[in-house]
Design an enzyme around this catalytic site. Structure first.
Site, mmCIF file in Angstrom:
data_model
loop_
_atom_site.group_PDB
_atom_site.id
_atom_site.type_symbol
_atom_site.label_atom_id
_atom_site.label_comp_id
_atom_site.label_asym_id
_atom_site.label_seq_id
_atom_site.Cartn_x
_atom_site.Cartn_y
_atom_site.Cartn_z
ATOM 1 N N HIS A 1 -3.956 -9.190 3.212
ATOM 2 C CA HIS A 1 -5.410 -9.275 3.343
ATOM 3 C C HIS A 1 -5.763 -10.221 4.489
ATOM 4 O O HIS A 1 -5.240 -11.339 4.557
ATOM 5 C CB HIS A 1 -6.043 -9.806 2.056
ATOM 6 C CG HIS A 1 -6.038 -8.827 0.935
ATOM 7 N ND1 HIS A 1 -6.224 -9.188 -0.386
ATOM 8 C CD2 HIS A 1 -5.879 -7.472 0.923
ATOM 9 C CE1 HIS A 1 -6.173 -8.115 -1.147
ATOM 10 N NE2 HIS A 1 -5.967 -7.067 -0.375
ATOM 11 N N TYR B 1 -8.939 -10.930 -7.610
ATOM 12 C CA TYR B 1 -7.892 -10.976 -8.630
ATOM 13 C C TYR B 1 -8.008 -12.202 -9.519
ATOM 14 O O TYR B 1 -7.476 -12.220 -10.630
ATOM 15 C CB TYR B 1 -6.513 -10.924 -7.968
ATOM 16 C CG TYR B 1 -6.252 -9.580 -7.337
ATOM 17 C CD1 TYR B 1 -5.972 -8.473 -8.118
ATOM 18 C CD2 TYR B 1 -6.345 -9.404 -5.964
ATOM 19 C CE1 TYR B 1 -5.764 -7.227 -7.551
ATOM 20 C CE2 TYR B 1 -6.134 -8.164 -5.392
ATOM 21 C CZ TYR B 1 -5.848 -7.084 -6.184
ATOM 22 O OH TYR B 1 -5.661 -5.849 -5.631
ATOM 23 N N ARG C 1 -0.063 -1.866 -7.008
ATOM 24 C CA ARG C 1 -0.390 -2.957 -6.075
ATOM 25 C C ARG C 1 -1.302 -3.968 -6.776
ATOM 26 O O ARG C 1 -1.119 -5.181 -6.656
ATOM 27 C CB ARG C 1 -1.060 -2.373 -4.830
ATOM 28 C CG ARG C 1 -1.532 -3.400 -3.793
ATOM 29 C CD ARG C 1 -1.958 -2.649 -2.526
ATOM 30 N NE ARG C 1 -2.833 -3.404 -1.656
ATOM 31 C CZ ARG C 1 -2.401 -4.237 -0.703
ATOM 32 N NH1 ARG C 1 -1.107 -4.441 -0.540
ATOM 33 N NH2 ARG C 1 -3.260 -4.869 0.078
ATOM 34 N N LYS D 1 -2.403 -2.686 7.955
ATOM 35 C CA LYS D 1 -3.619 -2.273 8.652
ATOM 36 C C LYS D 1 -3.744 -3.001 9.988
ATOM 37 O O LYS D 1 -3.428 -4.175 10.098
ATOM 38 C CB LYS D 1 -4.848 -2.564 7.775
ATOM 39 C CG LYS D 1 -4.961 -1.664 6.565
ATOM 40 C CD LYS D 1 -6.260 -1.920 5.819
ATOM 41 C CE LYS D 1 -6.443 -0.949 4.663
ATOM 42 N NZ LYS D 1 -7.695 -1.181 3.923
ATOM 43 N N ARG E 1 0.866 -1.175 0.000
ATOM 44 C CA ARG E 1 0.000 0.000 0.000
ATOM 45 C C ARG E 1 0.907 1.231 0.000
ATOM 46 O O ARG E 1 2.029 1.177 0.513
ATOM 47 C CB ARG E 1 -0.901 0.011 1.237
ATOM 48 C CG ARG E 1 -1.813 -1.201 1.360
ATOM 49 C CD ARG E 1 -2.615 -1.153 2.658
ATOM 50 N NE ARG E 1 -3.522 -2.287 2.777
ATOM 51 C CZ ARG E 1 -3.218 -3.426 3.399
ATOM 52 N NH1 ARG E 1 -2.011 -3.552 3.968
ATOM 53 N NH2 ARG E 1 -4.080 -4.418 3.472
ATOM 54 N N HIS F 1 -2.008 2.782 -6.017
ATOM 55 C CA HIS F 1 -2.678 1.508 -5.777
ATOM 56 C C HIS F 1 -2.715 0.653 -7.038
ATOM 57 O O HIS F 1 -2.865 -0.565 -6.959
ATOM 58 C CB HIS F 1 -4.092 1.764 -5.265
ATOM 59 C CG HIS F 1 -4.512 0.823 -4.165
ATOM 60 N ND1 HIS F 1 -3.876 0.765 -2.935
ATOM 61 C CD2 HIS F 1 -5.480 -0.115 -4.111
ATOM 62 C CE1 HIS F 1 -4.459 -0.149 -2.179
ATOM 63 N NE2 HIS F 1 -5.425 -0.702 -2.874
#
Length: 305
Positions: A277, A286, A254, A181, A157, A251
């Site tokens: 994730h 994806y 990414r 995160k 990110r 992004h």
């Protein structure tokens, strides 16, 4: 379109603050996530105040009325509604555990179905053009090239990229430590190409950019930690130089990282770990990108396509 009520009751303000404090302590959520939760709960509380209702007194029927209000008066999308319901479920589950309510008013409410948009990505040729665009005779150009290489090699990110420090990078082992995160750490392999560019950058460019002793890996032109907005401008600039006309953001690289890995046969769970994730379903989008790519190639090259 009617404007939403602007007032909430003191008890509702206190209950929202208490919940956000609790969920921050439990899950370590980011400021952006907490702000999003706050806005969703304040919206419900304002509507409740206009109906002489407090948050903990609402029933599922009340929530359905509010959802209808969001849709008809505010034009809320399915995505926005799903986000609101996710926030509300956490909110009421918390107060159910705390014995402040006896039933969860969200229990019988289903989230709206929503199509998941495919992430915008770049072709491998586009990525190569972008990587080759920066002017390597300038310290800033070499810095930008190295940042692009690391971003594409690791799928970071943008906030993770600009926040990297010297201690996060282990060039001997060829890995980078990233805090993502929720404060979760992960180790990501850099690959030989990114390691090579980092070594050159550290030798030729970083000392020129630093104005004072600092641990930040990629300083701005002023020698300070770089903002996400600054890097966004840099990537837009070099995309223009490279002649890439597709919509582009940090992004996008990414997404390209994940898409190209899957196109070349990478396991979905490995990509999930690399991207950081928490849920595999987030990574599964994806596979749709890869399927669209396969369909395109089939239509282009198969005699019956």
């Amino acid at each position: 379109m009617k404007s939403a009520p602007s007032t909430i009751s003191d008890p509702d303000q206190q209950i929202i603050d208490a919940y956000l404090d609790a969920v921050w302590m439990e899950k370590g959520l980011s400021e952006a996530t907490l702000s999003s939760y706050r806005q969703d709960l304040l919206g419900l509380a304002r509507w409740g105040f206009s109906q002489s209702l407090t948050l903990l007194a609402m029933t599922d029927a009340d929530l359905r009325c509010y959802l209808a209000y969001r849709l008809t008066e505010q034009g809320a999308s399915a995505r926005s509604t799903a986000r609101f319901l996710s926030c509300s479920r956490g909110f009421y589950a918390h107060w159910l555990r705390e014995n402040r309510i006896v039933t969860d008013p969200t229990a019988l409410i289903e989230s709206p179905r929503q199509g998941r948009p495919l992430p915008k990505s770049l072709s491998e040729a586009d990525v190569e053009a972008l990587l080759a665009a920066p002017d390597l005779e300038e310290a800033i150009g070499l810095r930008d090239r190295t940042m692009f290489e690391v971003l594409y090699a690791c799928g970071l990110r943008v906030s993770e990229l600009v926040g990297l420090t010297l201690s996060d990078v282990n060039l001997r082992q060829g890995v980078v430590r990233v805090v993502g995160k929720g404060g979760k750490e992960r180790l990501i392999p850099l690959g030989d190409e990114a390691v090579s560019w980092l070594l050159r950058y550290a030798r030729e460019a970083r000392p020129q950019l630093l104005k004072q002793s600092h641990d930040i890996l990629f300083p701005s032109g002023r020698g300070q930690p770089m903002t996400r907005q600054t890097f966004w401008y840099r990537i837009k600039h070099w995309a223009m130089v490279a002649g890439i006309e597709k919509p582009l953001s940090p992004h996008t690289l990414r997404h390209a990282f994940a898409t190209h890995l899957i196109n070349h046969g990478a396991d979905l769970r490995v990509v999930q770990l690399l991207l950081g994730h928490s849920d595999l379903s987030t990574t599964q989008i994806y596979t749709h990108v890869a399927i669209e790519r396969m369909k395109s190639l089939h239509g282009e090259h198969h005699p019956r396509g």
